[in-house]
Design an enzyme around this catalytic site. Structure first.
Site, PDB file in Angstrom:
ATOM      1  N   HIS A  52      -3.664  -9.884  -4.141  1.00  0.00           N
ATOM      2  CA  HIS A  52      -4.859  -9.730  -3.297  1.00  0.00           C
ATOM      3  C   HIS A  52      -6.074  -9.282  -4.103  1.00  0.00           C
ATOM      4  CE1 HIS A  52      -2.321  -9.374   0.650  1.00  0.00           C
ATOM      5  NE2 HIS A  52      -2.448 -10.612   0.223  1.00  0.00           N
TER       6      HIS A  52
ATOM      7  N   ALA B 177       0.806  -1.220   0.000  1.00  0.00           N
ATOM      8  CA  ALA B 177       0.000   0.000   0.000  1.00  0.00           C
ATOM      9  C   ALA B 177       0.843   1.276   0.000  1.00  0.00           C
ATOM     10  CB  ALA B 177      -0.930  -0.016   1.209  1.00  0.00           C
TER      11      ALA B 177
ATOM     12  N   ARG C 263      -1.522   0.254   7.691  1.00  0.00           N
ATOM     13  CA  ARG C 263      -0.782   0.213   8.961  1.00  0.00           C
ATOM     14  C   ARG C 263       0.252   1.318   9.118  1.00  0.00           C
ATOM     15  NH1 ARG C 263      -1.259  -4.667   6.872  1.00  0.00           N
ATOM     16  NH2 ARG C 263      -2.401  -6.296   7.971  1.00  0.00           N
TER      17      ARG C 263
ATOM     18  N   THR D 141       0.413   5.686  -1.550  1.00  0.00           N
ATOM     19  CA  THR D 141       0.043   6.791  -0.650  1.00  0.00           C
ATOM     20  C   THR D 141       0.240   8.156  -1.336  1.00  0.00           C
ATOM     21  OG1 THR D 141       2.228   6.636   0.396  1.00  0.00           O
ATOM     22  CG2 THR D 141       0.397   5.577   1.543  1.00  0.00           C
TER      23      THR D 141
ATOM     24  N   ILE E 181       9.757   6.345  -0.404  1.00  0.00           N
ATOM     25  CA  ILE E 181       9.976   5.488  -1.587  1.00  0.00           C
ATOM     26  C   ILE E 181      10.305   6.325  -2.824  1.00  0.00           C
ATOM     27  CG2 ILE E 181       8.942   3.759  -3.092  1.00  0.00           C
ATOM     28  CD1 ILE E 181       6.927   3.263  -0.692  1.00  0.00           C
TER      29      ILE E 181
ATOM     30  N   GLN F 119       0.382  -6.318  -3.662  1.00  0.00           N
ATOM     31  CA  GLN F 119      -0.696  -6.659  -2.737  1.00  0.00           C
ATOM     32  C   GLN F 119      -1.841  -5.666  -2.887  1.00  0.00           C
ATOM     33  OE1 GLN F 119       1.164  -7.796   1.344  1.00  0.00           O
ATOM     34  NE2 GLN F 119       2.687  -6.593   0.279  1.00  0.00           N
TER      35      GLN F 119
ATOM     36  N   ASP G 169      -5.703  -1.577  -6.046  1.00  0.00           N
ATOM     37  CA  ASP G 169      -6.098  -0.345  -6.742  1.00  0.00           C
ATOM     38  C   ASP G 169      -5.824  -0.349  -8.238  1.00  0.00           C
ATOM     39  OD1 ASP G 169      -3.300   0.228  -6.994  1.00  0.00           O
ATOM     40  OD2 ASP G 169      -3.294   1.376  -5.138  1.00  0.00           O
TER      41      ASP G 169
ATOM     42  N   CYS H 231     -29.036 -15.397  -8.609  1.00  0.00           N
ATOM     43  CA  CYS H 231     -29.116 -16.734  -7.990  1.00  0.00           C
ATOM     44  C   CYS H 231     -29.364 -16.630  -6.481  1.00  0.00           C
ATOM     45  CB  CYS H 231     -27.832 -17.534  -8.243  1.00  0.00           C
ATOM     46  SG  CYS H 231     -26.475 -17.075  -7.145  1.00  0.00           S
TER      47      CYS H 231
ATOM     48  N   CYS I 111     -22.575 -18.501  -7.381  1.00  0.00           N
ATOM     49  CA  CYS I 111     -22.575 -19.054  -8.751  1.00  0.00           C
ATOM     50  C   CYS I 111     -21.395 -18.568  -9.585  1.00  0.00           C
ATOM     51  CB  CYS I 111     -23.888 -18.728  -9.460  1.00  0.00           C
ATOM     52  SG  CYS I 111     -24.045 -16.985  -9.933  1.00  0.00           S
TER      53      CYS I 111
END
Ligand code: NAD
Length: 251
Positions: free
Chosen positions: A113, A19, A31, A23, A232, A94, A97, A150, A124
């Site tokens: 994910h 994540a 977290r 950001t 980062i 993970q 988006d 369904c 179904c």
């Protein structure tokens, strides 16, 4: 070896993101210091599959949570572009988006994910586009929480706690780590959600140099070959400049 040496030496670069790479696109992580769960621990329940099955309130929140509606409008940031520039042999995220795919083509790409963009009936397996489901809820064509024809619950294709991953997707990236990868960058993740959190260890066991880039400690730091605690965008921007790329945007 520093990051630039490792990137220069790598022939089969793997990247695993979390994540923290999104950001800067104004999508909160879970977290981090301003994370969704840091600010509101009770909201963890909304990511639990057992709670989704048991509670109409959780299912309604799953569809009406503005977090997902806002994701439709988000754009990639400098970090997504920098990762694209590094041209990894395999990029696994993970994140749900889909922002990595908005930058351009990727050779091999895994959404470990899942994604918020599509949805499936849990009975179904009928497939839906999440934005269409939301539109139908808003115009009254579908109830909230939405039900398939369904009678099954419709759920976004994100992997909740207590749910199985798509093992074909997971195994594909794991096989790359075991058989080809020489350097793995783990970027913007606490590396605390299993089974994905086990992947850096698998890589390490197979001789891969593992680098962690995150502004705070992760669960893999003591086993990593290199740990960089910093922003980062700053780290990747400096690395690209050292590698001779012209960095398009100032981080
Ligand atoms: P996490 O919230 O556990 O960890 C994110 C880490 O990134 C934190 O340690 C945080 O301090 C760090 N970080 C944030 N911005 C940073 C920056 N600019 N520079 C350096 N570090 C930065 O996230 P996770 O490990 O990916 O696991 C959480 C789960 O949450 C995943 O399953 C993911 O699907 C889901 N999630 C996804 C999104 C998304 O798709 N954008 C957003 C929130 C949560």
């Amino acid at each position: 070896m520093d990051l630039v040496d490792l990137l220069n030496s790598s022939k089969h670069l793997g990247i695993l993101t979390g994540a923290g790479v999104s950001t800067d696109s104004s999508i909160p992580d879970f977290r981090g210091p301003n994370g969704v769960w840091t600010n509101s621990p009770s909201s963890m329940r909304n990511s639990d599959f057992t709670a989704f099955l048991a509670s109409e309130e959780v299912r309604s929140h799953h569809w009406m949570n503005p977090f997902y509606a806002e994701l439709e409008t988000k754009q990639p940031n400098f970090v997504h572009e920098a990762i694209q520039t590094l041209c990894p042999s395999y990029l696994a995220t993970q994140n749900i988006d889909g922002l990595h795919t908005k930058v351009g083509p990727l050779s091999r790409y895994a959404e470990l994910h899942g994604t918020f963009r599509t949805a499936t009936c849990i009975e179904c397996d009928k497939q839906y586009i999440s934005a269409d489901v939301l539109k139908s809820i808003n115009d009254g064509t579908l109830p909230c929480p939405p039900i398939c024809e369904c009678g099954g619950y419709i759920k976004r294709d994100i992997v909740m706690f207590g749910q199985e991953l798509d093992w074909d997707v997971f195994n594909g990236f794991e096989a790359f780590l075991k058989e080809q990868c020489d350097v793995l960058l783990c970027i913007g993740s606490t590396l605390s959600v299993f089974p994905v959190a086990a992947l850096p260890g698998v890589a390490k066991q197979h001789g891969v140099k593992v680098v962690v880039i995150n502004q705070e400690e992760t669960d893999f730091d003591d086993r990593a070959d290199l740990v960089i605690y910093d922003d980062i965008a700053k780290v990747l921007g400096e690395a690209l400049t050292s590698l001779g790329f012209s960095v398009a945007k100032t981080p």
